[in-house]
Design an enzyme around this catalytic site. Structure first.
Site, PDB file in Angstrom:
ATOM      1  N   HIS A  12     -42.569  47.007  23.950  1.00 17.68           N
ATOM      2  CA  HIS A  12     -44.029  47.128  23.790  1.00 17.68           C
ATOM      3  C   HIS A  12     -44.660  45.938  23.051  1.00 17.68           C
ATOM      4  O   HIS A  12     -45.786  46.056  22.570  1.00 17.68           O
ATOM      5  CB  HIS A  12     -44.381  48.447  23.091  1.00 17.68           C
ATOM      6  CG  HIS A  12     -43.950  48.564  21.654  1.00 17.68           C
ATOM      7  ND1 HIS A  12     -43.686  49.783  21.059  1.00 17.68           N
ATOM      8  CD2 HIS A  12     -43.751  47.653  20.671  1.00 17.68           C
ATOM      9  CE1 HIS A  12     -43.347  49.605  19.801  1.00 17.68           C
ATOM     10  NE2 HIS A  12     -43.387  48.306  19.532  1.00 17.68           N
ATOM     11  N   HIS A  59     -48.380  50.785  14.525  1.00 16.41           N
ATOM     12  CA  HIS A  59     -47.958  49.711  13.614  1.00 16.41           C
ATOM     13  C   HIS A  59     -48.966  49.436  12.511  1.00 16.41           C
ATOM     14  O   HIS A  59     -48.849  48.443  11.805  1.00 16.41           O
ATOM     15  CB  HIS A  59     -47.701  48.430  14.406  1.00 16.41           C
ATOM     16  CG  HIS A  59     -46.650  48.572  15.477  1.00 16.41           C
ATOM     17  ND1 HIS A  59     -46.863  49.259  16.643  1.00 16.41           N
ATOM     18  CD2 HIS A  59     -45.379  48.109  15.538  1.00 16.41           C
ATOM     19  CE1 HIS A  59     -45.768  49.209  17.395  1.00 16.41           C
ATOM     20  NE2 HIS A  59     -44.856  48.531  16.752  1.00 16.41           N
ATOM     21  N   HIS A 193     -34.319  44.583  16.719  1.00 17.10           N
ATOM     22  CA  HIS A 193     -35.107  43.454  16.214  1.00 17.10           C
ATOM     23  C   HIS A 193     -35.374  43.597  14.723  1.00 17.10           C
ATOM     24  O   HIS A 193     -35.421  44.687  14.177  1.00 17.10           O
ATOM     25  CB  HIS A 193     -36.416  43.235  16.972  1.00 17.10           C
ATOM     26  CG  HIS A 193     -37.426  44.358  16.952  1.00 17.10           C
ATOM     27  ND1 HIS A 193     -37.196  45.605  17.472  1.00 17.10           N
ATOM     28  CD2 HIS A 193     -38.711  44.386  16.508  1.00 17.10           C
ATOM     29  CE1 HIS A 193     -38.290  46.349  17.362  1.00 17.10           C
ATOM     30  NE2 HIS A 193     -39.223  45.636  16.766  1.00 17.10           N
ATOM     31  N   GLU A 240     -37.112  51.576  16.018  1.00 16.00           N
ATOM     32  CA  GLU A 240     -37.947  51.973  17.160  1.00 16.00           C
ATOM     33  C   GLU A 240     -37.116  52.654  18.247  1.00 16.00           C
ATOM     34  O   GLU A 240     -37.671  53.274  19.160  1.00 16.00           O
ATOM     35  CB  GLU A 240     -38.712  50.766  17.738  1.00 16.00           C
ATOM     36  CG  GLU A 240     -39.846  50.330  16.822  1.00 16.00           C
ATOM     37  CD  GLU A 240     -40.713  49.210  17.397  1.00 16.00           C
ATOM     38  OE1 GLU A 240     -41.745  48.922  16.785  1.00 16.00           O
ATOM     39  OE2 GLU A 240     -40.356  48.610  18.439  1.00 16.00           O
TER      40      GLU A 240
HETATM   41  C1  DHB Z   1     -43.554  42.374  17.620  1.00 16.15           C
HETATM   42  C2  DHB Z   1     -44.284  43.549  17.479  1.00 16.15           C
HETATM   43  C3  DHB Z   1     -43.663  44.766  17.644  1.00 16.15           C
HETATM   44  O1  DHB Z   1     -44.327  45.939  17.552  1.00 16.15           O
HETATM   45  C4  DHB Z   1     -42.334  44.858  17.937  1.00 16.15           C
HETATM   46  O2  DHB Z   1     -41.800  46.081  18.061  1.00 16.15           O
HETATM   47  C5  DHB Z   1     -41.605  43.690  18.081  1.00 16.15           C
HETATM   48  C6  DHB Z   1     -42.222  42.451  17.933  1.00 16.15           C
HETATM   49  C7  DHB Z   1     -44.210  41.054  17.465  1.00 16.15           C
HETATM   50  O3  DHB Z   1     -45.375  41.020  17.068  1.00 16.15           O
HETATM   51  O4  DHB Z   1     -43.574  40.047  17.752  1.00 16.15           O
HETATM   52 FE    FE Z   2     -43.097  47.602  17.605  1.00 20.34          FE
END
Ligand code: DHB
Ligand code: FE
Length: 284
Positions: A12, A59, A193, A240
């Site tokens: 996303h 977020h 991530h 997530e």
């Molecule tokens: C980013 C934002 C997100 O919500 C995510 O799950 C991963 C990366 C970003 O802004 O790069």
């Molecule tokens: Fe995210």
């Protein structure tokens, strides 16, 4: 009774929406990421779902760290996105759904999930980017959406087992809804991530691929982790995965699932970007 057609797990990240708005899909950085999506779009086109229940994490657009519901569900006629701080383009509103929303809400409270019920709610990239990925050009207005936000920004957050059980309760609610609507469920975000701290940029490809394998027939292999274990394995924002687990939980009770698509591409904005489609026997 309403019918669950299947579940979709998708990345996303906001940059995807920006790339689509700017027509960058064929650029080298994006090409193979976007190439994964047409089969899933075609499946949706064929299935003609009426409603999408979308498990995502907010977020900070609607719920910042100072007030963070563990589980929040929308029950509004319409939802709007807003600038999250990087000047995101204004996009059309998302169409809501109220009857099934309230049915789910009542079912959850009866079954000991004390959620926050939102009759007004802004929806962030966690919800709008996957919608745009499925219906490019922001052409998602025809599908009625029920946003389901699960906290994964602010500790303490619900455990993987709880997120899975929450999704399962929503699946039970959908199946018990007296209507003939066709429903798809989405789990958005991930996969591994970490956006900040000493391990910024951390991605665990073997773990992501293992998770996608287990999603099909053995989700319990993931529900035994604590969130701290998930952070270790998948990075601070790898929690997530709980959105995917909620989506998969909703499909419990549907019997054997058919995996119609699985792909994985990295890095996209420092994440391992997964896409998976699991269909139930109700799908055409
Ligand atoms: C980013 C934002 C997100 O919500 C995510 O799950 C991963 C990366 C970003 O802004 O790069
Ligand atoms: Fe995210």
């Amino acid at each position: 009774m309403a019918k669950l057609l299947g579940g979709i797990g998708s990345s996303h990240i906001p940059a995807i929406g920006v790339a689509m708005d700017k027509g960058l899909e064929q650029e080298p950085y994006w090409k193979s990421f976007f190439e994964a999506y047409p089969p899933v779009r075609e499946w949706l086109y064929k299935q003609e779902p009426d409603i999408a229940v979308i498990f995502y994490n907010d977020h900070g657009l609607e719920f910042f760290h100072d007030r963070k519901p563990t589980f929040a569900i929308g029950a509004a006629e319409q939802y709007e996105n807003a600038d999250e701080g990087w000047g995101i383009a204004e996009i059309p509103p998302v169409t809501g759904e109220t009857e099934l929303s309230w049915h789910i809400v009542n079912h959850l409270v009866e079954n000991d999930f004390d959620i926050t019920i939102c009759q007004e709610m802004k929806v962030d990239h966690g919800l709008t980017v996957p919608l745009t990925l499925m219906w490019p050009g922001h052409k998602y207005g025809h599908i009625k959406v029920i946003p389901v936000a699960i906290n994964c920004e602010r500790h303490p957050m619900p455990k993987p087992s709880r997120s899975f059980a929450f999704g399962k309760a929503i699946g039970d609610a959908i199946r018990s809804f007296a209507g003939d609507q066709k429903v798809v469920v989405f789990g958005t975000g991930g996969l591994s991530h970490q956006l900040d701290g000493q391990r910024a940029g951390f991605i665990n490809k073997p773990f992501d691929l293992w998770c996608m394998e287990k999603m099909v027939d053995e989700p319990e292999a993931m529900t035994g982790f604590s969130n701290y274990e998930l952070v270790e394995k998948a990075g601070a924002q790898g929690v997530e995965l709980n959105m995917w687990l909620a989506m998969r939980g909703a499909l419990e009770g549907e019997g054997k699932l058919q995996e119609l698509h699985r792909s994985y591409h990295l890095p996209i904005s420092n994440t391992g970007a997964g896409l998976q489609l699991l269909a139930t026997a109700h799908a055409k």
